[in-house]
Design an enzyme around this catalytic site. Structure first.
Site, PDB file in Angstrom:
ATOM      1  N   ALA A   1       0.832  -1.209   0.000  1.00  0.00           N
ATOM      2  CA  ALA A   1       0.000   0.000   0.000  1.00  0.00           C
ATOM      3  C   ALA A   1       0.864   1.255   0.000  1.00  0.00           C
ATOM      4  CB  ALA A   1      -0.897  -0.002   1.233  1.00  0.00           C
ATOM      5  N   CYS A   2       2.147   1.097   0.328  1.00  0.00           N
ATOM      6  CA  CYS A   2       3.048   2.258   0.358  1.00  0.00           C
ATOM      7  C   CYS A   2       3.309   2.836  -1.027  1.00  0.00           C
ATOM      8  CB  CYS A   2       4.374   1.895   1.026  1.00  0.00           C
ATOM      9  SG  CYS A   2       4.185   1.642   2.790  1.00  0.00           S
TER      10      CYS A   2
ATOM     11  N   TYR B   1      10.821   3.147   0.342  1.00  0.00           N
ATOM     12  CA  TYR B   1      10.280   1.778   0.326  1.00  0.00           C
ATOM     13  C   TYR B   1       9.146   1.685  -0.701  1.00  0.00           C
ATOM     14  CZ  TYR B   1       7.439  -2.143   2.155  1.00  0.00           C
ATOM     15  OH  TYR B   1       6.684  -3.277   2.298  1.00  0.00           O
TER      16      TYR B   1
ATOM     17  N   LYS C   1       5.449  -3.968  13.345  1.00  0.00           N
ATOM     18  CA  LYS C   1       4.403  -3.065  12.853  1.00  0.00           C
ATOM     19  C   LYS C   1       3.481  -2.678  13.999  1.00  0.00           C
ATOM     20  CE  LYS C   1       5.507  -3.756   8.500  1.00  0.00           C
ATOM     21  NZ  LYS C   1       4.824  -4.884   7.900  1.00  0.00           N
TER      22      LYS C   1
HETATM   23  P1  NAD Z   1       9.451  -9.904   6.825  1.00  0.00           P
HETATM   24  O1  NAD Z   1      10.486  -8.869   7.053  1.00  0.00           O
HETATM   25  O2  NAD Z   1       9.018 -10.743   7.972  1.00  0.00           O
HETATM   26  O3  NAD Z   1       9.901 -10.861   5.655  1.00  0.00           O
HETATM   27  C1  NAD Z   1      10.787 -10.468   4.635  1.00  0.00           C
HETATM   28  C2  NAD Z   1      11.911 -11.476   4.596  1.00  0.00           C
HETATM   29  O4  NAD Z   1      12.822 -11.112   3.562  1.00  0.00           O
HETATM   30  C3  NAD Z   1      12.717 -11.518   5.912  1.00  0.00           C
HETATM   31  O5  NAD Z   1      12.655 -12.815   6.497  1.00  0.00           O
HETATM   32  C4  NAD Z   1      14.124 -11.165   5.484  1.00  0.00           C
HETATM   33  O6  NAD Z   1      15.141 -11.875   6.165  1.00  0.00           O
HETATM   34  C5  NAD Z   1      14.092 -11.533   4.004  1.00  0.00           C
HETATM   35  N1  NAD Z   1      15.185 -10.868   3.314  1.00  0.00           N
HETATM   36  C6  NAD Z   1      15.521  -9.545   3.380  1.00  0.00           C
HETATM   37  N2  NAD Z   1      16.640  -9.339   2.673  1.00  0.00           N
HETATM   38  C7  NAD Z   1      17.026 -10.538   2.164  1.00  0.00           C
HETATM   39  C8  NAD Z   1      18.110 -10.958   1.369  1.00  0.00           C
HETATM   40  N3  NAD Z   1      19.029 -10.099   0.931  1.00  0.00           N
HETATM   41  N4  NAD Z   1      18.207 -12.268   1.048  1.00  0.00           N
HETATM   42  C9  NAD Z   1      17.279 -13.153   1.481  1.00  0.00           C
HETATM   43  N5  NAD Z   1      16.218 -12.808   2.237  1.00  0.00           N
HETATM   44  C10 NAD Z   1      16.099 -11.510   2.575  1.00  0.00           C
HETATM   45  O7  NAD Z   1       8.206  -9.162   6.171  1.00  0.00           O
HETATM   46  P2  NAD Z   1       6.724  -9.641   5.888  1.00  0.00           P
HETATM   47  O8  NAD Z   1       5.843  -8.821   6.742  1.00  0.00           O
HETATM   48  O9  NAD Z   1       6.614 -11.109   5.924  1.00  0.00           O
HETATM   49  O10 NAD Z   1       6.549  -9.109   4.391  1.00  0.00           O
HETATM   50  C11 NAD Z   1       6.699  -9.938   3.256  1.00  0.00           C
HETATM   51  C12 NAD Z   1       6.600  -9.092   1.998  1.00  0.00           C
HETATM   52  O11 NAD Z   1       5.353  -8.413   1.977  1.00  0.00           O
HETATM   53  C13 NAD Z   1       7.679  -8.018   1.875  1.00  0.00           C
HETATM   54  O12 NAD Z   1       8.078  -7.925   0.532  1.00  0.00           O
HETATM   55  C14 NAD Z   1       6.975  -6.763   2.287  1.00  0.00           C
HETATM   56  O13 NAD Z   1       7.553  -5.626   1.702  1.00  0.00           O
HETATM   57  C15 NAD Z   1       5.576  -7.020   1.788  1.00  0.00           C
HETATM   58  N6  NAD Z   1       4.587  -6.254   2.549  1.00  0.00           N
HETATM   59  C16 NAD Z   1       4.315  -6.581   3.845  1.00  0.00           C
HETATM   60  C17 NAD Z   1       3.389  -5.841   4.550  1.00  0.00           C
HETATM   61  C18 NAD Z   1       3.046  -6.175   5.970  1.00  0.00           C
HETATM   62  O14 NAD Z   1       2.189  -5.508   6.546  1.00  0.00           O
HETATM   63  N7  NAD Z   1       3.652  -7.170   6.600  1.00  0.00           N
HETATM   64  C19 NAD Z   1       2.732  -4.754   3.948  1.00  0.00           C
HETATM   65  C20 NAD Z   1       3.039  -4.438   2.635  1.00  0.00           C
HETATM   66  C21 NAD Z   1       3.957  -5.203   1.941  1.00  0.00           C
END
Ligand code: NAD
Length: 325
Positions: free
Chosen positions: A119-120, A149, A192
């Protein structure tokens, strides 16, 4: 048996998505730079590696892979994303992961790839009024995300769309809106709002005071993680590419979220408003498109999800040694 890679399987949503794919009978390979910190890992195979590294990414495709779910990103809560201190990392790291994984999916003839946008991406100018934010999918341009982001997510959406246009690779794009639930980060600065509020309330005495950034009148909606995973699967199964919102329309001010968590906790809680990074004034998912294209919308109320999340965070606060690193 269908095969899938879940990038970001060591993270919150990735861990839940692996469980779901396993239940559906997939062979699943997880990939992440870290293992799942809460032990939420049911993958058949887990590659612990840095997805910025092309060779590590190549190693993921040593067998026929049908589907890729790209959730890995350098991300966190407002304290990580909105101070500006991590902008170069956020943009560089996440873009590199997307460039690697998408191109290798093309080279290795992956049938479908899901990309987790956010949503960002929506312009700040449509989210100034906390009562009436506008986040319908077609309002994303003229682009003006409020964080780097969001800009990286928008760039990567366009990258995936370009691969669809020029290479015909089947892509699906979901824009997640504040996903929450058990086994998500709840401390350390990358958590969050729902997790942070649950932790603060769990740690507070009855009648206690907790800190909230800003005046607490900023509004958000929150989607329970199981609903998010359901939407991702429906999007992957269907024909609609997206981008489409994956969120809840149950918007409320952060002050009311505190009241809700306090009610679940059966505690009286007072709020101390302090300065802090805030993001936009108002944000809500607009689910018109997902209802039209996937005939689906979330069914759980926020309070049901908060009950499960609060319970889990209370257990973490009481027994932090249970965390698996
Ligand atoms: P999270 O941070 O728990 O999971 C992201 C994972 O990516 C982490 O485990 C991290 O270690 C891994 N990662 C980061 N850099 C890395 C690298 N270089 N190599 C390998 N792994 C790497 O976040 P989440 O909440 O599970 O979100 C998952 C996805 O959904 C993300 O792309 C995030 O941007 C997107 N998203 C999440 C939300 C939310 O509210 N949680 C909202 C909008 C978008």
């Amino acid at each position: 048996m269908k095969t899938a890679i879940v990038c970001g399987a060591g993270g919150f949503i990735g861990g839940h998505l692996v469980n779901r794919l396993k239940k559906e009978g997939y062979w699943v390979r997880g990939a992440d730079i870290k293992s799942n910190e809460y032990g939420n890992n049911s993958a058949d195979d887990f590659v612990l590696g840095d997805l910025r590294n092309h060779e590590v990414c190549e190693s993921l495709f040593d067998r026929k892979i049908d589907e890729v779910y790209q959730l890995a990103a350098d991300m966190g809560g407002a304290g990580y994303l909105f101070t500006g201190e991590n902008d170069a990392d956020v943009m560089h790291n996440s873009a590199l992961i997307n460039l690697n994984i998408l191109d290798l999916s093309r080279i290795n003839n992956v049938e479908k790839i899901f990309y987790s946008s956010s949503a960002c991406v929506y312009p700040e100018y449509n989210q100034m009024d906390p009562e009436n934010p506008n986040c319908s999918e077609d309002t994303v341009y003229p682009a003006a995300p409020d964080s780097e982001y969001g800009w990286e997510k928008l760039f990567s959406e366009r990258l995936y769309l370009s691969y669809y246009k020029n290479w015909g690779i089947q892509i699906r794009i979901g824009r997640f809106h504040n996903i929450f639930g058990p086994q998500g980060t709840w401390e350390g600065g990358k958590e969050k709002v729902p997790a942070a509020v649950c932790r603060k309330v769990a740690q507070a005495e009855n009648g206690g005071l907790i800190d909230i950034w800003g005046d607490g009148k900023q509004t958000r909606s929150f989607l329970y993680v199981d609903e998010c995973v359901e939407a991702v699967r429906r999007l992957m199964i269907g024909d609609f590419l997206g981008p489409v919102n994956i969120g809840s329309e149950e918007m409320l001010p952060i002050n009311d979220l505190v009241t809700l968590v306090a009610k679940v906790a059966k505690k009286e809680i007072f709020i101390n408003h302090i300065p802090g990074p805030l993001g936009v004034r108002g944000r809500n998912s607009d689910n018109t498109l997902i209802k039209e294209k996937l005939a689906w919308a979330p069914s759980q109320s926020l309070s049901e999800g908060i009950e499960k999340t609060y319970q889990w965070i209370t257990e973490q606060v009481a027994n932090p040694q249970q965390i698996v690193n």
